[in-house]
Design an enzyme around this catalytic site. Structure first.
Site: not given
Ligand code: CTP
Length: 208
Positions: A24-26
Site C-alpha cells: 500500500s502507500n501512505p
C-alpha cells in the site's frame, strides 16, 4: 445548467498477498474527501469511492468503500453510469499487485523472498465517456510528467504537486498545487488548505 455528478476516488488501495499482509502507500484520503465535501456542498450529486482511510463521510456524499485497485475500478465504472459525470481521481492507486493472494496467512518458510507482481488496471485510463481530472504527486518538478499524464489519459487537467515540498506531502492538511492543462498551460497556486484546493478544483470543473 444541469450540474454534473462528481465521482471522486480517494485514499490508498491495498493489494493483499494474504489476509494479513498487503502492499500500500501512505495516502490518508484527505484531498479526495475535501473534493467530495466541496462538490456536495455546491449541490452536486457526489459519489466517493474510497480505499481504507480513517475519515468521516462528508455530509450529502454517497460513499463506497473498497480495498484493492480492481475493486476501486469496478466501483468507479458503476458510479459513473446513468448521468453526465466528472471523475476526480485523487486516489493513490497501487500500480502493481501480488500475482497471487493466499486465502490464509502464509508461514514465513512458505515465502521465498521474491514477490511476483502483476499490473493493476489504470482506472483513469479504463473509464471512458466521462470528464476526467487526474492528480500527479511527483518528487521533483511535476509539470512535464503531469502534461504527459494529461495527454495519455485524456484528462481535462491534472492537479500536480511535488510531495517533497514542505506542506505538500501525504497526510498534510495543506498542499501547493499546479493545474496543468493538455495544451501545456499551467496555473500555479500558493500553499493552501486542502479545503481551498478542493474549492479551486470544483470551480474549474463547474466553469467549463
Ligand atoms: N491512477 C489510476 N489508476 C491507477 C494509477 C493511477 O486511476 N492504477 C490515477 C491516480 O488516481 C492519479 C493519476 O492516475 O489521478 C496519476 O497517478 P500516478 O500514479 O501519478 O500515475 P501513473 O500513471 O501511475 O504514472 P507513473 O507511475 O508513470 O508516474
Amino acid at each position: 445548467m444541469r450540474l454534473p455528478r462528481f465521482v471522486v476516488t480517494a485514499g490508498p488501495t491495498r493489494e493483499h498477498l494474504d489476509p494479513v499482509r498487503f502492499l500500500s502507500n501512505p495516502s490518508t484520503g484527505k484531498m479526495g474527501f475535501a473534493v467530495a465535501a466541496e462538490a456536495a456542498g455546491r449541490g452536486c450529486e457526489t459519489i466517493l469511492v474510497s480505499g481504507p482511510v480513517a475519515l468521516k463521510t462528508p455530509a450529502g456524499v454517497k460513499r463506497v468503500d473498497v480495498v484493492s485497485a480492481r475493486e476501486m475500478c469496478a466501483a468507479v465504472k458503476e458510479a459513473v453510469k446513468g448521468a453526465p459525470a466528472v471523475l476526480v481521481a485523487t486516489a493513490a492507486v497501487a500500480d502493481w499487485r501480488p500475482a497471487e493472494c493466499a486465502g490464509r496467512k502464509l508461514k514465513k518458510r512458505e515465502m521465498s523472498g521474491t514477490l511476483r507482481l502483476v499490473r493493476n488496471p489504470d482506472i483513469l485510463k479504463t473509464v471512458k465517456g466521462v470528464r476526467k481530472i487526474g492528480f500527479a504527486a511527483e518528487t521533483g518538478a511535476p509539470e512535464r510528467e503531469a502534461a504527459r499524464k494529461c495527454r495519455e489519459k485524456k484528462l481535462e487537467f491534472v492537479v500536480a504537486n511535488d510531495v517533497t515540498e514542505k506542506g505538500a506531502g501525504f497526510g498534510c492538511d495543506t498542499n501547493r498545487v499546479k493545474f496543468v492543462f493538455p495544451d501545456g498551460g499551467v496555473r500555479e497556486f500558493p500553499l493552501m488548505s486542502k479545503r481551498l484546493v478542493a474549492r479551486r478544483i470544483v470551480d474549474e470543473v463547474l466553469r467549463a
